[in-house]
Design a protein around this motif. Sequence first.
Motif, PDB file in Angstrom:
ATOM      1  N   THR A  24       4.199 -14.125  -1.067  1.00 47.68           N
ATOM      2  CA  THR A  24       2.759 -14.155  -0.752  1.00 47.68           C
ATOM      3  C   THR A  24       2.536 -14.126   0.749  1.00 47.68           C
ATOM      4  OG1 THR A  24       2.363 -15.456  -2.756  1.00 47.68           O
ATOM      5  CG2 THR A  24       0.626 -15.460  -1.092  1.00 47.68           C
ATOM      6  N   ARG A  25       3.392 -14.887   1.489  1.00 47.62           N
ATOM      7  CA  ARG A  25       3.263 -14.914   2.948  1.00 47.62           C
ATOM      8  C   ARG A  25       3.475 -13.524   3.544  1.00 47.62           C
ATOM      9  NH1 ARG A  25       7.159 -15.324   6.610  1.00 47.62           N
ATOM     10  NH2 ARG A  25       8.672 -15.919   5.008  1.00 47.62           N
ATOM     11  N   ARG A  26       4.531 -12.845   3.080  1.00 49.90           N
ATOM     12  CA  ARG A  26       4.801 -11.497   3.604  1.00 49.90           C
ATOM     13  C   ARG A  26       3.688 -10.525   3.217  1.00 49.90           C
ATOM     14  NH1 ARG A  26      10.140 -12.806   1.897  1.00 49.90           N
ATOM     15  NH2 ARG A  26       9.823 -11.578  -0.012  1.00 49.90           N
ATOM     16  N   LEU A  27       3.177 -10.648   1.981  1.00 51.39           N
ATOM     17  CA  LEU A  27       2.115  -9.762   1.529  1.00 51.39           C
ATOM     18  C   LEU A  27       0.861  -9.925   2.376  1.00 51.39           C
ATOM     19  CD1 LEU A  27       0.972  -7.736  -0.541  1.00 51.39           C
ATOM     20  CD2 LEU A  27       0.335  -9.685  -1.982  1.00 51.39           C
ATOM     21  N   VAL A  28       0.462 -11.203   2.574  1.00 51.16           N
ATOM     22  CA  VAL A  28      -0.726 -11.476   3.382  1.00 51.16           C
ATOM     23  C   VAL A  28      -0.529 -10.979   4.809  1.00 51.16           C
ATOM     24  CG1 VAL A  28      -2.176 -13.279   4.358  1.00 51.16           C
ATOM     25  CG2 VAL A  28      -1.479 -13.405   1.950  1.00 51.16           C
ATOM     26  N   PHE A  29       0.663 -11.255   5.369  1.00 54.12           N
ATOM     27  CA  PHE A  29       0.960 -10.819   6.735  1.00 54.12           C
ATOM     28  C   PHE A  29       0.864  -9.292   6.850  1.00 54.12           C
ATOM     29  CE2 PHE A  29       3.942  -9.245   9.902  1.00 54.12           C
ATOM     30  CZ  PHE A  29       3.493  -9.901  11.043  1.00 54.12           C
ATOM     31  N   ASN A  30       1.451  -8.588   5.873  1.00 58.36           N
ATOM     32  CA  ASN A  30       1.418  -7.122   5.914  1.00 58.36           C
ATOM     33  C   ASN A  30      -0.004  -6.581   5.787  1.00 58.36           C
ATOM     34  OD1 ASN A  30       4.157  -6.836   6.259  1.00 58.36           O
ATOM     35  ND2 ASN A  30       4.597  -6.659   4.055  1.00 58.36           N
ATOM     36  N   ILE A  31      -0.797  -7.205   4.915  1.00 61.82           N
ATOM     37  CA  ILE A  31      -2.183  -6.755   4.761  1.00 61.82           C
ATOM     38  C   ILE A  31      -2.949  -6.939   6.047  1.00 61.82           C
ATOM     39  CG2 ILE A  31      -4.372  -7.271   3.619  1.00 61.82           C
ATOM     40  CD1 ILE A  31      -2.776  -7.903   1.076  1.00 61.82           C
ATOM     41  N   VAL A  32      -2.790  -8.127   6.656  1.00 61.84           N
ATOM     42  CA  VAL A  32      -3.479  -8.395   7.924  1.00 61.84           C
ATOM     43  C   VAL A  32      -3.000  -7.440   9.010  1.00 61.84           C
ATOM     44  CG1 VAL A  32      -3.807 -10.103   9.770  1.00 61.84           C
ATOM     45  CG2 VAL A  32      -3.928 -10.810   7.370  1.00 61.84           C
ATOM     46  N   PHE A  33      -1.648  -7.232   9.064  1.00 64.23           N
ATOM     47  CA  PHE A  33      -1.083  -6.366  10.100  1.00 64.23           C
ATOM     48  C   PHE A  33      -1.619  -4.942   9.982  1.00 64.23           C
ATOM     49  CE2 PHE A  33       2.125  -3.225  11.274  1.00 64.23           C
ATOM     50  CZ  PHE A  33       2.282  -3.515  12.628  1.00 64.23           C
ATOM     51  N   PHE A  34      -1.546  -4.390   8.775  1.00 63.42           N
ATOM     52  CA  PHE A  34      -1.979  -2.994   8.614  1.00 63.42           C
ATOM     53  C   PHE A  34      -3.494  -2.852   8.758  1.00 63.42           C
ATOM     54  CE2 PHE A  34       2.186  -2.588   6.415  1.00 63.42           C
ATOM     55  CZ  PHE A  34       2.701  -1.555   7.193  1.00 63.42           C
ATOM     56  N   SER A  35      -4.237  -3.887   8.382  1.00 66.80           N
ATOM     57  CA  SER A  35      -5.691  -3.842   8.577  1.00 66.80           C
ATOM     58  C   SER A  35      -6.026  -3.806  10.056  1.00 66.80           C
ATOM     59  CB  SER A  35      -6.360  -5.042   7.907  1.00 66.80           C
ATOM     60  OG  SER A  35      -6.154  -5.023   6.520  1.00 66.80           O
ATOM     61  N   LEU A  36      -5.331  -4.666  10.839  1.00 67.37           N
ATOM     62  CA  LEU A  36      -5.575  -4.672  12.278  1.00 67.37           C
ATOM     63  C   LEU A  36      -5.140  -3.360  12.927  1.00 67.37           C
ATOM     64  CD1 LEU A  36      -4.476  -8.328  13.171  1.00 67.37           C
ATOM     65  CD2 LEU A  36      -6.800  -7.403  13.196  1.00 67.37           C
ATOM     66  N   ALA A  37      -4.018  -2.807  12.451  1.00 64.03           N
ATOM     67  CA  ALA A  37      -3.547  -1.527  12.996  1.00 64.03           C
ATOM     68  C   ALA A  37      -4.546  -0.420  12.700  1.00 64.03           C
ATOM     69  CB  ALA A  37      -2.174  -1.186  12.408  1.00 64.03           C
ATOM     70  N   PHE A  38      -5.051  -0.419  11.472  1.00 61.85           N
ATOM     71  CA  PHE A  38      -6.044   0.596  11.098  1.00 61.85           C
ATOM     72  C   PHE A  38      -7.308   0.448  11.946  1.00 61.85           C
ATOM     73  CE2 PHE A  38      -9.652   2.001   8.488  1.00 61.85           C
ATOM     74  CZ  PHE A  38      -9.264   3.309   8.221  1.00 61.85           C
ATOM     75  N   LEU A  39      -7.749  -0.806  12.123  1.00 63.85           N
ATOM     76  CA  LEU A  39      -8.937  -1.064  12.925  1.00 63.85           C
ATOM     77  C   LEU A  39      -8.729  -0.619  14.365  1.00 63.85           C
ATOM     78  CD1 LEU A  39     -11.765  -2.279  13.109  1.00 63.85           C
ATOM     79  CD2 LEU A  39     -10.707  -4.499  13.574  1.00 63.85           C
ATOM     80  N   LEU A  40      -7.514  -0.843  14.901  1.00 65.27           N
ATOM     81  CA  LEU A  40      -7.204  -0.440  16.265  1.00 65.27           C
ATOM     82  C   LEU A  40      -7.264   1.075  16.411  1.00 65.27           C
ATOM     83  CD1 LEU A  40      -6.263  -1.292  19.101  1.00 65.27           C
ATOM     84  CD2 LEU A  40      -3.897  -1.083  18.274  1.00 65.27           C
ATOM     85  N   ILE A  41      -6.724   1.780  15.419  1.00 65.36           N
ATOM     86  CA  ILE A  41      -6.758   3.246  15.465  1.00 65.36           C
ATOM     87  C   ILE A  41      -8.195   3.749  15.410  1.00 65.36           C
ATOM     88  CG2 ILE A  41      -6.143   5.346  14.198  1.00 65.36           C
ATOM     89  CD1 ILE A  41      -3.580   3.926  13.314  1.00 65.36           C
TER      90      ILE A  41
END
Length: 632
Positions: A24-41
């Motif tokens: 769950t920790r890795r899943l949440v981290f990945n979702i947050v990471f990719f969401s922030l990356a998408f937002l940055l792009i």
Amino acid sequence: MNEVRRRGPIASLFVWLWDAMNFTRRLVFNIVFFSLAFLLIVLLFSGGGLRPLESRTTLVIAPEGRLVEQFSSDTASRALAHALGDDRDEEIQLRDLLRALDAARTDKRIERVFLRVDRLQPSGYASMREVAAALARLRASGKPVVAFGESFVQEQYLLAAQADEVYLDPMGGLVLEGLDRYRQYYREGLQEKLGVDVHLFKVGEFKSAAEPYVLDAASPQAKEADLFWMNDVWQRYLSDVAKARKLSPKDLAAGIDTMPEGIAAARGDLARYALQQKLVDGLKTQEDVDDLLIQRGVADADAEGGFRQVSLDTYLRHIDPGLPSTDPRPQVAVVVAAGEISGGEQPPGSIGGVSTAALLREARDDENVKALVLRVDSPGGEVFASEQIRREIVALKEAGKPVVVSMGDLAASGGYWISMNADRIYADPSTITGSIGIFGLIPTLPRALDKIGVHTDGVGTTRFAGAFDITRPLDPAVGDVIQSVIDKGYRDFTGRVAQARKQSVEEIDAIARGRVWTGAQAKERGLVDDFGGLQTAIDDAAKRAKLGKPDAYRVRYIEREVTPFERFFASMVESRAGAAWLRESSFAQGVARTMVARSLPNVDADLKLLDAAMQRRPGAPVKALAYCFCRL
């Protein structure tokens, strides 16, 4: 030997819980990471979003490319081509141009309009007159319109003439010359040089679409019919320009007749000649006009030209609602039928018997759609595909939904077939329509194959087995079969028109025979109900559905939806960073190297038609075509 110790149930539970927490920790981290990356792009390529539109802004209308009813490529492809600087296939939707002009008329932030149409590729006089009318409304509202061009062709000049002031570059030119329609004729090349025999089957002495394959020059009937409708369009053009420029049509016509003497008197200076003819108000460079707009508007050192402005594309983003609306109001649907009519599924910018019928069926099945406008800009094409679309129009009416047709530049032959059953048909007086006729083409190649030593032989179980093989000579009896099919197609066409237009078959036949008419001539003959553009048709459809005032309903175009990825990709490549990367990348350079030049458009269209005629429909001896080569 050591035994493997098994975990107890309590230990297994804790291990399972630990693994679940880690997952769950890795899943949440990945979702947050990719969401922030998408937002940055998105932030990187969005260019910071739209800047607020300030007061006293000049709306710059400078369209480049072809004026079309519907884009022929998807959003991402258009954005990519624009970012790469490839403007050869650039398109401007007529509806977008009209929407911007009408919005600017009441937009207090827009102080004036700067019009530059010398890079616009017109499609026809009906659509240009619709834009000219929108410019005239804008000018009548009190918003100044200034036009400039390095040079103008006469279609572009119809729009420029609507401005309060028209300026031409001192090294530019503007010559009104009239309308023409010349085509290539292939009989000698096909039959005598190549040995390809083209067999034409048709009804109607004025049905001239296929003449180039069997003649070396236009028939007298084709010349008579063409000159009749072309003169009507030309006289209206002269009247429109004369009204806008406060001149007389007679003086404009006289200026064309005496053009050699006039240009000689101006010592070959075309810009000076245009000024002497009162077609323009002055000779100025782009820099001169920019200075004029700075003086009259608001200076902006960061803007191109040095004055506060907004481009057409940016202004459309300001006035567009953005994401698809969840507006609960009843709808007037608009389906665009633009391009040639072919069988099956076809992309936007063309008409498919299956795909366009599916759009109409979507409107019929949608409970929110209360009426439909079919916007037609088509020279026609396959008869069966046209009939598939016509049946959907009938089904819409039977479902209690009014159907109104708005004809654009061209709604001829198959384009009229899909229009005829509407509750009301609107056209511009300069629309090209009619051409009610049917033809079929069959090329045979035995003489061509003989030239290279190739011969066809074999056996068949009946007299007509293999009779339609184009590598064999055409049996006269087969020709009789084909002509019977074409005759039946013409009876179907005229019979359906007669029923739809509440006239006798004899009355329709008298104005059919493949003859082309302008919208004004068609109205006189009962093929068109009234004059008006797309908005007139929308207003009529809403009235028939009893939807009330314009704010009580909304207009919705039914077409392929833009996907979220296409929307994101377009936003990315339209940004400064995205465009710069694409231009500099090897990817962009590779794309540019692979692009090829277009062939001659007239020859290309002719050969496409011949190719389409060779592809017969299953179960039919010939593909019946309702097509018109009548676009100027």
